[in-house]
Design a protein around this motif. Structure first.
Motif, PDB file in Angstrom:
ATOM      1  N   ALA A   1     -35.215  32.236   6.718  1.00 23.97           N
ATOM      2  CA  ALA A   1     -33.989  32.477   6.144  1.00 23.97           C
ATOM      3  C   ALA A   1     -33.731  33.843   6.437  1.00 23.97           C
ATOM      4  O   ALA A   1     -34.242  35.053   6.675  1.00 23.97           O
ATOM      5  N   TYR A   2     -32.392  34.150   6.761  1.00 28.18           N
ATOM      6  CA  TYR A   2     -31.772  35.464   7.070  1.00 28.18           C
ATOM      7  C   TYR A   2     -30.668  35.706   6.168  1.00 28.18           C
ATOM      8  O   TYR A   2     -29.916  34.800   5.667  1.00 28.18           O
ATOM      9  N   ALA A   3     -30.237  37.077   6.081  1.00 32.21           N
ATOM     10  CA  ALA A   3     -29.294  37.357   5.381  1.00 32.21           C
ATOM     11  C   ALA A   3     -28.210  37.076   6.217  1.00 32.21           C
ATOM     12  O   ALA A   3     -28.093  37.361   7.502  1.00 32.21           O
ATOM     13  N   GLU A   4     -26.978  36.821   5.632  1.00 30.11           N
ATOM     14  CA  GLU A   4     -25.680  36.189   6.381  1.00 30.11           C
ATOM     15  C   GLU A   4     -25.241  37.424   7.385  1.00 30.11           C
ATOM     16  O   GLU A   4     -24.970  37.077   8.327  1.00 30.11           O
ATOM     17  N   SER A   5     -25.471  38.679   6.884  1.00 25.87           N
ATOM     18  CA  SER A   5     -24.817  39.650   7.565  1.00 25.87           C
ATOM     19  C   SER A   5     -25.685  40.059   9.021  1.00 25.87           C
ATOM     20  O   SER A   5     -25.079  40.514   9.997  1.00 25.87           O
TER      21      SER A   5
ATOM     22  N   GLN B   1     -27.468  37.399  10.767  1.00 23.89           N
ATOM     23  CA  GLN B   1     -27.518  36.162  11.525  1.00 23.89           C
ATOM     24  C   GLN B   1     -26.765  36.366  12.753  1.00 23.89           C
ATOM     25  O   GLN B   1     -25.599  36.659  12.948  1.00 23.89           O
TER      26      GLN B   1
END
Length: 123
Positions: free
Chosen positions: A58-62, A64
């Motif tokens: 999982a990644y923070a959207e900012s 990605q």
């Protein structure tokens, strides 16, 4: 006792790249997640990326598209490849781990933390 040690931080100019490493030791379990968090000078701690032993991520959207996490299961080492760095990425980056397999970026699920490695991005 689980121990985590980060390395790879440093100072770079905007647009540069760094690769962080986190080596874990003292595990007594096979299912686990390793995650990166960061805390800027005036900001709250935030999740960056997580990868678990089953391959879930999982990644923070900012982050990605710029940051990529990878895990060497044999070495129990977590990496974070950071590209196109921005001054706003300046922070202390922490490695954390938990037993389990859910790729969460919520800090409350992580019980073991490293000391952190500083990343500074200048304009």
């Amino acid at each position: 006792q689980v121990q985590l040690q980060e390395s790879g931080g440093g100072s770079v100019q905007s647009g540069g790249s760094l690769r962080l490493s986190c080596t874990a030791s003292g595990y007594t379990f096979s299912d686990y997640c390793l995650a990166w968090f960061r805390q800027g000078p005036t900001k709250e701690r935030e999740g960056v990326a997580v990868i678990c032993s089953d391959g879930s991520t999982a990644y923070a959207e900012s982050m990605q598209g710029r940051f990529t996490a990878s895990l060497n299961n044999t070495k129990n080492t977590l990496y974070l490849q950071m590209n196109s760095l921005k001054p706003e990425d300046t922070a202390m980056y922490y490695c954390a781990t938990r037993q389990g397999h859910i790729a969460t970026l919520s800090a409350r699920y992580y019980h073991y933390w490293g000391q952190g490695t500083q990343v500074t991005v200048s304009s």
